[in-house]
Design an enzyme around this catalytic site. Sequence first.
Site, short mmCIF file in Angstrom:
data_model
loop_
_atom_site.label_atom_id
_atom_site.label_comp_id
_atom_site.label_asym_id
_atom_site.label_seq_id
_atom_site.Cartn_x
_atom_site.Cartn_y
_atom_site.Cartn_z
N GLU A 66 30.83 50.30 43.27
CA GLU A 66 29.88 49.21 43.32
C GLU A 66 28.66 49.56 44.56
O GLU A 66 29.28 50.21 45.65
CB GLU A 66 30.36 47.87 43.82
CG GLU A 66 31.34 47.33 42.68
CD GLU A 66 32.21 46.20 43.25
OE1 GLU A 66 32.36 45.28 42.48
OE2 GLU A 66 32.25 46.07 44.28
N ASP A 237 38.34 39.10 43.13
CA ASP A 237 37.10 39.59 43.54
C ASP A 237 36.25 40.65 42.69
O ASP A 237 35.69 41.28 43.06
CB ASP A 237 37.14 40.21 45.12
CG ASP A 237 38.35 41.52 44.86
OD1 ASP A 237 38.76 41.51 43.79
OD2 ASP A 237 38.53 42.05 46.02
#
Lengths: 351, 351
Positions: A66, A237
Amino acid sequence: MPAPAPSELAFIRFVSVENMMKLVHSIGVETVLKDLARYIEDDFRRWEKFDKTPRVASHSAEGVIELMPTSDGEDYGFKYVNGHPKNTKEGLQTVTAFGLLARVDTGYPELLTEMTLLTALRTAATSAMVASHLAPKGARVMAMIGNGAQSEFQALAMRAICGIDTLRLYDIDRAATEKAVGNLKGLGFDLVPCATPEEAIEGAQIITTCTADKQYATILTDNMVGAGQHINAIGGDCPGKTELHKDILTRSDVFVEYPPQTRIEGEIQQMPEDFSVTEMWQVITGAAPGRVNDRQITLFDGVGFAIEDFSALRYLRDRLKDHPFYQELDIIADPDDPRDLFGMLERSKQH
Amino acid sequence: MPAPAPSELAFIRFVSVENMMKLVHSIGVETVLKDLARYIEDDFRRWEKFDKTPRVASHSAEGVIELMPTSDGEDYGFKYVNGHPKNTKEGLQTVTAFGLLARVDTGYPELLTEMTLLTALRTAATSAMVASHLAPKGARVMAMIGNGAQSEFQALAMRAICGIDTLRLYDIDRAATEKAVGNLKGLGFDLVPCATPEEAIEGAQIITTCTADKQYATILTDNMVGAGQHINAIGGDCPGKTELHKDILTRSDVFVEYPPQTRIEGEIQQMPEDFSVTEMWQVITGAAPGRVNDRQITLFDGVGFAIEDFSALRYLRDRLKDHPFYQELDIIADPDDPRDLFGMLERSKQH
C-alpha cells in the site's frame, strides 16, 4: 574541469533502521510515544486541512502493498507499507514500511526514513491518544489479546499516556506471550499471562485486540465484553480481516479515523454502509461526543491512517535537529542549470 | 552480547544520482536507450498482466506530486515524481523522481533508485519505441520543439531506435536551444537551430513537442502539420497543460498509453470523453493497426505511464548484476524473530 559536486539540494536526509533505534534510545521510547501522541492529536485537530484519500492498495494472494499519501498544503508525506501475514512463517516481518516527507512548494523530497519501527510507535501512540479520550477514567488494567510485534509498543504507550499499569496477556501462540512478557518484565508492569481470552479480559478497562491473520476471525464474542469498557481493536485492518463479533459492534459506540477507509478495512466492514460511526478528529475538536457515561462501551476501530504517518514524519524531522541520526542520500539530480540534465550527465563522464 | 548485526534481508540496494550516471556511462547512453525501449516494448506486449491505475496526484497551486504504482504480479514498482514548472526560475528541476521495486510475494522492497535521470531516459525510450511503430519509414529529420531537460535524450533515442540524423530545434527561449545544440554538437547530428516553430517543422517526418508550461498552450496549429508526419507530443502531461491545437487532434490518428490517464492529462483532455484513440500496446501486439498509409498523421499523446517506470526499474535491476553501481541501505527492520520488533529495539540499546 573539476568534478561536478552535487549541490546541497541534491541530498535528502535518510534515517536507517539503525539510526531510528539510536534516535529512539537517545530520546527514550516512552517520551517518543508521548510526543508522537501529541503530534498526532495536533494533526487530528486540523483534520480538515489535509488532502485525504483511502490508501492505494495492490492486493495479491500473499498480501498487500500500500501507498498512503497525504498533505497539509505545506508538507507532503507518504508511506509504503506491506502486509503479508504469512511472512512470519518464513522469518520475515508481516509489516515493513518506509516513508517520505517532501515540500509541497517545490515537490522536492526532504526526508526518507525506515518506518517499520516508526509505524509500530505511531500505531501505539494513536491507540493511546484515542484511549485517553474514550477509556473510562482511572483505567489501570489492559487486556492485550495478540502478543506479536505491536504488543509491547501498545503496552508502553497505554502506560505513558493513559496510566495503564497491569497487562493481562493472551495469544493463541503461547510463545508470543512469553516473548512479550520477557520483553516487558523489568519495565514496571504487573504482567499476567492468561490461558484464554476470557481470562485476559477479566477486570480490564481497556481491551486491545491485535492479531494478524488475514481472515475473518472472532477474537472477541459479545458475551465477553462488559459495560464501560474501551475496546482498542487494531488488528482488523484490511479487507477480509476482522477480529470482533458483529454483535459487539452494534452494542458499542464506534470511533474511527477516516470512514471511507475504515468501512473497507476495519471491523465495520461487517456492517451495513450506513452503520453509524464517529470520526475521532471530531471528538478531539469537541464537535462530537466521546465517552458520555461509564456504562458505555467505546470501540476504536483503528486501521491506521496516512495522517498518523504524516505526524510521525513531522515529528522525526523536528527531532533530527537535536538528534542528528541520519545520513545524506544523493537521490535528486540537481544540475546547475535545471534544463541541463543531459549536460550534467555528460560532464560526469570525465571523472 | 554481540551487536545485533542486521541480516541481509534488512538491506535494499540504492542507486544514487552519481551511481546512475556511472552506470549509464559504463553501458553507454545510446545502448541504455535501446535496451530500455526493448524492456518497455516487452512490458507493453504483456500489458494485460499489469495492475493499472491512473497516478495518484496531489495538486497544489505550485505544482503536483504524484505516485505511480503498478505490478505484474511478481514485482511491484512505483515512482514518486513531482512537476513544478516554476521550479526552473528558482534553479530547481521541474521534475524530480525516485522509484522503488519490491517483491509481491513478501512485500519487501528490493531496489530504491533516483529516477530523475532514469525518467528522462525512459521517456525518450518510450517516444522512440512508439515512433518505431508509427513514424513514416525512413524518417531522418525531427523537429524538436522545446529544448529543455528532455530534448537531448529524445534526440539520442530517436537516432538510436528510429534512425533520425537531423534535428531542427526551436525553443521560445533561445538560450535553451543554444544549450541543446552545445550538448549535441560533436555527437554526429545535423543540427539546425530555428527561429520559429514553422521553420523547425520544415521537412520533418517526426515532430516532437516537449514544452513545460502548466497552461493550455498552442505550440502547433493545424496549418503547420502536413500529411504523413508523426507527432510525438509529450509536453501535454497534466490537467490544464496541452500543446496542440485541437484541430490537429481531429485530423490525426491518436495513440495513447493508458486512456483513463491520458484523457485527464494528455492533449486529448481537450476532446470529448468518447474521442477515439488507439492503445499503443494493441499496436505492438498486432491487435490494432498503427500507421496504415503514408498520408496519415499519427500522433502519440504521451503522458508517461507507470508501466514504463516499471520497465526501467526492471532494467536497472538486471543491469546492476554486471554493473554493481549501488549502495546498500538499512531501511527494513528485520529482527531474528519477526514478532520481536521491540526486543530488537531493546537489544540495540546496549551497543
